[in-house]
Design an enzyme around this catalytic site. Structure first.
Site, PDB file in Angstrom:
ATOM      1  N   HIS A 166      21.340  41.830  49.259  1.00 18.81           N
ATOM      2  CA  HIS A 166      22.202  42.601  49.820  1.00 18.81           C
ATOM      3  C   HIS A 166      21.830  43.429  50.645  1.00 18.81           C
ATOM      4  O   HIS A 166      22.455  43.966  51.658  1.00 18.81           O
ATOM      5  CB  HIS A 166      23.183  43.000  48.632  1.00 18.81           C
ATOM      6  N   ASP A 387      32.927  25.172  60.344  1.00 15.18           N
ATOM      7  CA  ASP A 387      32.868  23.562  60.290  1.00 15.18           C
ATOM      8  C   ASP A 387      31.586  23.300  60.823  1.00 15.18           C
ATOM      9  O   ASP A 387      31.386  23.321  62.042  1.00 15.18           O
ATOM     10  CB  ASP A 387      34.050  23.269  61.306  1.00 15.18           C
TER      11      ASP A 387
END
Length: 445
Positions: A166, A387
């Site tokens: 992170h 996608d």
């Protein structure tokens, strides 16, 4: 679930990446150095044999990933945690650096894995990429920022698993990387980039003062480098969904009962409903103060503001407070909405950013031992839209919430908002009954 590792390797940025680049870790980043590694999974339905997966799909994904890393090269870098007093933590990329890429197959039922119904939490950890071992010396600790695992469910689907430290970046940056990689893969390697990452650090509000102050706090703790806690055998994972229509009905109910709030945001409505349902499903002292905490992207709220494509972490912690008694009442949802809306109004002020980070340790220490609902993710981040050429993702899982107990929020696959939970089975089932019952009541008033 049985997962078989087929290949373990690495991917470097393609030609054209910077030969060397050092990115300082600022106070927004330093606070995550000892946080658990973030682990996320994206599932895509795809009828694909193992031979096609290895010979075609993987070849394309490796090529597009290499191109993407040319622009997001800190994800292939090493984070350097200094052990000498004079140095500060940085991310350093040198030509030839790479990220770990694992290829695997699974024999599990894909339709079961991508369902919203409860599933054994520890099953998902086999789909998570493992970070390479850190390198220790007398001067510093060097460790990887990012790792990926691609797992085929033969003739069913593909899982793309990310493990990331992170301290290198937040969900906003990670989402930009994800969508860029998907776009390049879908276009067969074409670099159709909408916005390149912004790496500037010079204009970050109060950077020098707050970065030094936070480094003095965190430097005595060793960073999380590659190990995660044991998988939680007693927990199940499940996803709950609020449709756009349900959110709108809940929004109208708040506006009627508390017109002073105005028109509450989707974030306020979702967090309030989540918080009140959790309170109703748990035993507690009515006078006990309970909290809801969530990160809020503050790129545009700094002075001067940072662009949305700023690479790194840039968030402030929103903290809402109310009593258990108020939250569990019939009007608990409205009380929760009022508390969350007030916390949002405080958090969005630019002056609040510096004030929060100047007093962060003291503020968060007051939450120790208290009942806190930790929220991860964002109602604005689309985890389903990337996608790769196979359509939208079928399921998203935020796996590291198994360890920290947070509830993950994101845009739903077909609109609305999803809430991902990891809890002991009995507790989850009781929460589900409260969630569904109160949704029926509040959306039919």
């Amino acid at each position: 679930m049985a997962v078989k590792i087929v290949e373990s390797g690495s991917i470097s940025p393609s030609s054209g990446a910077a030969a060397e680049h050092t990115l300082p870790l600022l106070y927004f980043d330093l606070i995550w150095l000892d946080f658990v590694l973030t682990e996320t999974l994206h599932f895509y339905p795809l009828k694909c044999s193992e031979s096609r997966f290895l010979d075609t799909v993987i070849v394309s994904l490796k090529h597009s990933l290499s191109i993407t890393l040319k622009h997001f090269f800190p994800l292939a870098s090493k984070i350097i945690f200094p052990l000498t007093s004079a140095a500060m933590p940085v991310s350093r990329y040198t030509a030839g650096d790479s990220l770990s890429l694992t290829i695997a197959t699974s024999d599990d039922d894909f339709s079961h894995v991508v369902s919203n119904r409860p599933k054994a939490a520890d099953d998902f950890h086999q789909l998570i990429a493992q970070m390479p071992a850190a390198v220790y010396s007398s001067d510093d600790i060097k460790f990887s920022a990012f790792a990926i695992q691609l797992t085929l469910f033969p003739n069913q689907g593909i899982c793309i698993g990310f493990t990331h430290h992170h301290s290198i970046c937040d969900a906003t940056t990670l989402s930009a990387f994800l969508h860029t990689w998907a776009s390049i893969n879908k276009s067969n390697g074409g670099e159709q980039l909408h916005q390149l990452p912004f790496y500037g650090r010079n204009s970050v509000q109060d950077s020098n003062k707050l970065t030094i102050a936070h480094w003095n706090i965190v430097k005595t703790n060793r960073p999380t480098v590659s190990l995660t806690p044991p998988s939680p055998s007693d927990k199940v994972r499940a996803t709950f969904h609020l449709s756009n229509a349900q959110i709108e009905r809940l929004r109208r109910w708040v506006a009627i009962k508390k017109p002073s709030i105005g028109r509450p945001s989707t974030f306020v409505v979702v967090c309030a409903y989540l918080w009140s349902c959790l309170a109703k499903s748990e035993v507690g002292n009515d006078d006990e103060t309970q909290y809801l905490c969530s990160p809020v992207n503050c790129r545009g709220r700094l002075d001067p503001p940072l662009p949305e494509n700023y690479f790194g972490n840039c968030s402030i912690q929103l903290i809402a407070a109310s009593s258990h008694g108020r939250l569990k009442e019939n009007e608990g949802f409205v009380a929760a909405a009022e508390a969350v809306a007030e916390a949002v109004n405080i958090a969005v002020k630019s002056s609040r950013v510096s004030e929060f980070y100047e007093n962060r340790s003291e503020i968060l220490s007051k939450l120790k031992g208290k009942r806190v609902v930790w929220v991860a993710g964002s109602t604005k981040v689309d985890q389903y839209g990337a996608d790769y050429g196979w359509g939208r993702a079928a399921k998203y899982e935020c796996v590291h919430t198994d360890f920290n107990g947070a509830v993950h929020l994101c845009k739903g696959r077909q609109g609305g908002i999803e809430m991902g939970f990891s809890m002991p089975k009995a507790k989850l089932f009781f929460f589900a009954s409260v969630f569904n019952k109160n949704l029926f009541i509040n959306c039919n008033l």
